[in-house]
Design a protein around this motif. Structure first.
Motif, PDB file in Angstrom:
ATOM      1  N   ASP A  48      28.688   2.049  69.502  1.00 56.82           N
ATOM      2  CA  ASP A  48      27.442   1.743  70.206  1.00 56.82           C
ATOM      3  C   ASP A  48      27.262   2.671  71.420  1.00 56.82           C
ATOM      4  O   ASP A  48      27.031   2.233  72.533  1.00 56.82           O
ATOM      5  N   ASP A  49      27.427   3.967  71.143  1.00 58.23           N
ATOM      6  CA  ASP A  49      27.342   5.002  72.174  1.00 58.23           C
ATOM      7  C   ASP A  49      26.569   6.173  71.569  1.00 58.23           C
ATOM      8  O   ASP A  49      26.924   6.667  70.504  1.00 58.23           O
ATOM      9  N   LYS A  50      25.506   6.605  72.260  1.00 58.00           N
ATOM     10  CA  LYS A  50      24.642   7.665  71.730  1.00 58.00           C
ATOM     11  C   LYS A  50      25.399   8.969  71.451  1.00 58.00           C
ATOM     12  O   LYS A  50      25.125   9.659  70.478  1.00 58.00           O
ATOM     13  N   ASP A  51      26.357   9.322  72.310  1.00 59.59           N
ATOM     14  CA  ASP A  51      27.130  10.565  72.145  1.00 59.59           C
ATOM     15  C   ASP A  51      28.543  10.345  72.682  1.00 59.59           C
ATOM     16  O   ASP A  51      28.862  10.739  73.804  1.00 59.59           O
ATOM     17  N   PRO A  52      29.399   9.706  71.877  1.00 57.44           N
ATOM     18  CA  PRO A  52      30.758   9.397  72.352  1.00 57.44           C
ATOM     19  C   PRO A  52      31.560  10.657  72.671  1.00 57.44           C
ATOM     20  O   PRO A  52      31.479  11.656  71.961  1.00 57.44           O
ATOM     21  N   ASP A  53      32.324  10.597  73.758  1.00 59.18           N
ATOM     22  CA  ASP A  53      33.156  11.736  74.163  1.00 59.18           C
ATOM     23  C   ASP A  53      34.171  12.101  73.086  1.00 59.18           C
ATOM     24  O   ASP A  53      34.533  13.266  72.948  1.00 59.18           O
ATOM     25  N   SER A  54      34.640  11.121  72.330  1.00 56.47           N
ATOM     26  CA  SER A  54      35.680  11.376  71.323  1.00 56.47           C
ATOM     27  C   SER A  54      35.163  12.155  70.117  1.00 56.47           C
ATOM     28  O   SER A  54      35.948  12.698  69.347  1.00 56.47           O
ATOM     29  N   VAL A  55      33.840  12.240  69.946  1.00 59.32           N
ATOM     30  CA  VAL A  55      33.269  13.017  68.845  1.00 59.32           C
ATOM     31  C   VAL A  55      33.358  14.496  69.203  1.00 59.32           C
ATOM     32  O   VAL A  55      32.740  14.950  70.171  1.00 59.32           O
ATOM     33  N   VAL A  56      34.145  15.248  68.424  1.00 56.70           N
ATOM     34  CA  VAL A  56      34.321  16.682  68.690  1.00 56.70           C
ATOM     35  C   VAL A  56      34.047  17.553  67.466  1.00 56.70           C
ATOM     36  O   VAL A  56      34.194  18.768  67.528  1.00 56.70           O
ATOM     37  N   ILE A  57      33.622  16.950  66.365  1.00 54.08           N
ATOM     38  CA  ILE A  57      33.268  17.737  65.176  1.00 54.08           C
ATOM     39  C   ILE A  57      32.140  18.708  65.527  1.00 54.08           C
ATOM     40  O   ILE A  57      32.046  19.801  64.968  1.00 54.08           O
ATOM     41  N   ASP A  58      31.301  18.319  66.486  1.00 52.50           N
ATOM     42  CA  ASP A  58      30.219  19.209  66.925  1.00 52.50           C
ATOM     43  C   ASP A  58      30.764  20.454  67.621  1.00 52.50           C
ATOM     44  O   ASP A  58      30.214  21.545  67.486  1.00 52.50           O
ATOM     45  N   GLU A  59      31.881  20.317  68.349  1.00 53.55           N
ATOM     46  CA  GLU A  59      32.526  21.494  68.933  1.00 53.55           C
ATOM     47  C   GLU A  59      33.107  22.376  67.836  1.00 53.55           C
ATOM     48  O   GLU A  59      33.106  23.602  67.953  1.00 53.55           O
ATOM     49  N   ILE A  60      33.597  21.763  66.786  1.00 53.50           N
ATOM     50  CA  ILE A  60      34.177  22.533  65.681  1.00 53.50           C
ATOM     51  C   ILE A  60      33.107  23.394  65.019  1.00 53.50           C
ATOM     52  O   ILE A  60      33.316  24.594  64.806  1.00 53.50           O
ATOM     53  N   ILE A  61      31.948  22.817  64.741  1.00 60.94           N
ATOM     54  CA  ILE A  61      30.885  23.630  64.122  1.00 60.94           C
ATOM     55  C   ILE A  61      30.368  24.675  65.114  1.00 60.94           C
ATOM     56  O   ILE A  61      30.026  25.794  64.724  1.00 60.94           O
ATOM     57  N   GLY A  62      30.349  24.345  66.389  1.00 61.95           N
ATOM     58  CA  GLY A  62      29.942  25.329  67.392  1.00 61.95           C
ATOM     59  C   GLY A  62      30.864  26.537  67.400  1.00 61.95           C
ATOM     60  O   GLY A  62      30.412  27.680  67.458  1.00 61.95           O
ATOM     61  N   MET A  63      32.165  26.273  67.309  1.00 65.57           N
ATOM     62  CA  MET A  63      33.137  27.368  67.250  1.00 65.57           C
ATOM     63  C   MET A  63      32.986  28.173  65.962  1.00 65.57           C
ATOM     64  O   MET A  63      33.105  29.400  65.974  1.00 65.57           O
ATOM     65  N   GLU A  64      32.723  27.496  64.851  1.00 63.62           N
ATOM     66  CA  GLU A  64      32.508  28.214  63.587  1.00 63.62           C
ATOM     67  C   GLU A  64      31.323  29.161  63.707  1.00 63.62           C
ATOM     68  O   GLU A  64      31.394  30.321  63.274  1.00 63.62           O
ATOM     69  N   ILE A  65      30.244  28.676  64.308  1.00 56.51           N
ATOM     70  CA  ILE A  65      29.057  29.526  64.464  1.00 56.51           C
ATOM     71  C   ILE A  65      29.336  30.658  65.452  1.00 56.51           C
ATOM     72  O   ILE A  65      28.863  31.785  65.262  1.00 56.51           O
ATOM     73  N   ALA A  66      30.128  30.388  66.473  1.00 55.12           N
ATOM     74  CA  ALA A  66      30.502  31.450  67.416  1.00 55.12           C
ATOM     75  C   ALA A  66      31.219  32.588  66.690  1.00 55.12           C
ATOM     76  O   ALA A  66      31.093  33.751  67.068  1.00 55.12           O
TER      77      ALA A  66
END
Length: 150
Positions: free
Chosen positions: A67-85
């Motif tokens: 019940d959190d719009k953007d939980p700190d523990s979610v890091v899959i978004d950082e993983i895709i960001g690094m892939e795109i980098a």
């Protein structure tokens, strides 16, 4: 199924490490990229596509569970960001380290219009802002490579 989505969303639980979960997730991505990033752009794009779908679905699931719009523990978004980098770039150690540093700075600073993408709903919003941070990082990384700084 919830545990599987949690495992994926937290970057193999790296997002649950104390302090700086986004950095831990980015480090996990950097390790993966260094050892397993293919040189073929088609395979790279396939990995990004799979990560995108996994990111949207898993981060949406964990967001709802917590019940959190953007939980700190979610890091899959950082993983895709690094892939795109690293998209279209050979994964040598200096280049991956440079990508990690550049991506973290851009992800934390969120220059315009990246911050706007956070307002998009659910897992899509969680994912897309980091994809754009990855795009900015890719451009800067290419400039550094072109100038032979890495």
């Amino acid at each position: 199924m919830k545990k599987i989505w949690e495992f994926i969303a937290t970057g193999f639980y790296s997002g649950k490490l104390p302090k700086m979960p986004g950095t831990w997730g980015s480090i996990v991505a950097a390790i993966f990229l260094y050892f397993f990033w293919p040189e073929n752009i088609v395979y790279q794009l396939l990995i990004v596509a799979v990560t995108f779908v996994s990111s949207v679905v898993s981060s949406q699931s964990l967001s709802e569970q917590l019940d959190d719009k953007d939980p700190d523990s979610v890091v899959i978004d950082e993983i895709i960001g690094m892939e795109i980098a690293m998209l279209g770039i050979k994964a040598t150690l200096p280049v991956v380290v440079a990508a990690l540093v550049i991506f973290r700075i851009i992800d934390i600073m969120k220059p315009p219009p990246i911050k706007l993408f956070e307002k998009l709903p659910g897992g899509f919003g969680i994912t897309v802002d980091d994809m754009f941070a990855g795009l900015y990082s890719n451009i800067l990384l290419r400039l550094l490579i072109w100038r032979h700084y890495v």
